[in-house]
Design a protein around this motif. Structure first.
Motif, short mmCIF file in Angstrom:
data_model
loop_
_atom_site.label_atom_id
_atom_site.label_comp_id
_atom_site.label_asym_id
_atom_site.label_seq_id
_atom_site.Cartn_x
_atom_site.Cartn_y
_atom_site.Cartn_z
N LYS A 104 -76.17 12.42 -19.87
CA LYS A 104 -75.99 12.96 -21.22
C LYS A 104 -75.54 11.91 -22.22
CE LYS A 104 -74.90 17.66 -19.68
NZ LYS A 104 -73.89 18.76 -19.72
N ASN A 105 -75.42 10.67 -21.77
CA ASN A 105 -74.95 9.58 -22.65
C ASN A 105 -73.63 9.95 -23.32
OD1 ASN A 105 -77.26 8.24 -21.94
ND2 ASN A 105 -78.10 8.10 -24.00
N THR A 106 -72.74 10.52 -22.56
CA THR A 106 -71.50 11.03 -23.12
C THR A 106 -70.30 10.62 -22.26
OG1 THR A 106 -72.66 12.93 -24.08
CG2 THR A 106 -70.27 13.12 -23.84
N VAL A 107 -69.22 10.28 -22.95
CA VAL A 107 -67.95 10.01 -22.30
C VAL A 107 -66.95 11.04 -22.79
CG1 VAL A 107 -67.20 8.33 -24.04
CG2 VAL A 107 -66.22 8.25 -21.75
N TYR A 108 -66.07 11.45 -21.90
CA TYR A 108 -65.11 12.50 -22.20
C TYR A 108 -63.68 12.00 -22.01
CZ TYR A 108 -69.30 15.31 -21.33
OH TYR A 108 -70.57 15.82 -21.36
N LEU A 109 -62.77 12.66 -22.70
CA LEU A 109 -61.35 12.43 -22.47
C LEU A 109 -60.68 13.80 -22.39
CD1 LEU A 109 -59.15 10.24 -22.16
CD2 LEU A 109 -58.63 10.61 -24.59
N GLN A 110 -60.30 14.19 -21.19
CA GLN A 110 -59.57 15.43 -21.00
C GLN A 110 -58.09 15.13 -21.17
OE1 GLN A 110 -60.68 18.67 -20.36
NE2 GLN A 110 -58.52 19.19 -20.66
N MET A 111 -57.48 15.82 -22.10
CA MET A 111 -56.07 15.57 -22.43
C MET A 111 -55.27 16.83 -22.13
SD MET A 111 -56.49 13.42 -25.98
CE MET A 111 -57.07 14.82 -26.90
N ASN A 112 -54.37 16.72 -21.18
CA ASN A 112 -53.51 17.85 -20.80
C ASN A 112 -52.05 17.51 -21.11
OD1 ASN A 112 -55.78 19.17 -19.72
ND2 ASN A 112 -55.47 18.21 -17.73
N SER A 113 -51.23 18.53 -21.12
CA SER A 113 -49.78 18.35 -21.36
C SER A 113 -49.54 17.49 -22.59
CB SER A 113 -49.11 17.73 -20.13
OG SER A 113 -49.32 18.52 -18.99
N LEU A 114 -50.22 17.83 -23.65
CA LEU A 114 -50.13 17.01 -24.87
C LEU A 114 -48.74 17.04 -25.46
CD1 LEU A 114 -53.61 17.88 -26.32
CD2 LEU A 114 -52.77 15.56 -25.96
N LYS A 115 -48.37 15.89 -26.04
CA LYS A 115 -47.07 15.71 -26.65
C LYS A 115 -47.25 15.37 -28.13
CE LYS A 115 -45.36 13.62 -22.35
NZ LYS A 115 -44.73 12.40 -21.76
N PRO A 116 -46.25 15.63 -28.96
CA PRO A 116 -46.38 15.25 -30.39
C PRO A 116 -46.69 13.77 -30.57
CG PRO A 116 -44.53 16.75 -30.10
CD PRO A 116 -45.04 16.43 -28.73
N GLU A 117 -46.21 12.92 -29.68
CA GLU A 117 -46.48 11.48 -29.81
C GLU A 117 -47.92 11.12 -29.47
OE1 GLU A 117 -43.97 12.92 -28.10
OE2 GLU A 117 -43.56 11.85 -26.21
N ASP A 118 -48.70 12.07 -29.01
CA ASP A 118 -50.14 11.83 -28.81
C ASP A 118 -50.93 12.02 -30.10
OD1 ASP A 118 -49.80 13.54 -25.68
OD2 ASP A 118 -49.97 11.38 -25.98
N THR A 119 -50.26 12.46 -31.15
CA THR A 119 -50.93 12.64 -32.44
C THR A 119 -51.47 11.32 -32.96
OG1 THR A 119 -49.59 14.55 -33.02
CG2 THR A 119 -50.60 13.32 -34.83
N ALA A 120 -52.77 11.29 -33.24
CA ALA A 120 -53.43 10.06 -33.69
C ALA A 120 -54.89 10.36 -33.97
CB ALA A 120 -53.33 8.97 -32.60
#
Length: 118
Positions: free
Chosen positions: A75-91
């Motif tokens: 699919k010519n696609t890369v993914y990023l699964q993000m769990n347990s997100l924190k406010p410091e992940d804001t970007a």
């Protein structure tokens, strides 16, 4: 013309999850190492996760155990699964493609905003 188009960003509460996608076109995707970077306001862009053409992965210490990078060459696609997100992940999260074929080639997406509320 090479294009990297990110999607999947948004607003989520702390502890929640998001999955980012980056669809690539105009390149031989399977040959490229892919990466996710992020840039918070007032900070430098930093590496989040990378995956080689062979599928080897690496992560920033701050996201190990919470984020997972993967790729689907069909699919010519890369993914990023993000769990347990924190406010410091804001970007703003950016997709990166890079390869060395005699000379280095590197491409960036336009970015997608991820906001984690406390």
């Amino acid at each position: 013309q090479v294009q990297l188009v990110e999607s999947g960003g948004g607003l989520v509460q702390a502890g929640g999850s998001l999955r980012l996608s980056c669809a690539a076109s105009g390149l031989i995707f399977s040959r490229y190492a892919m990466g996710w970077y992020r840039q918070a306001p007032g900070k430098q862009r930093e590496l989040v996760a990378t995956i080689t053409s062979g599928g080897d992965t690496d992560y920033a210490d701050s996201v190990k155990g919470r984020f997972t990078i993967s790729r689907d060459n069909a699919k010519n696609t890369v993914y990023l699964q993000m769990n347990s997100l924190k406010p410091e992940d804001t970007a703003v999260y950016y997709c990166n493609a890079n390869v060395v074929i005699v000379i280095p080639y590197e491409y960036w997406g336009q970015g997608t905003q991820v906001t984690v509320s406390s």
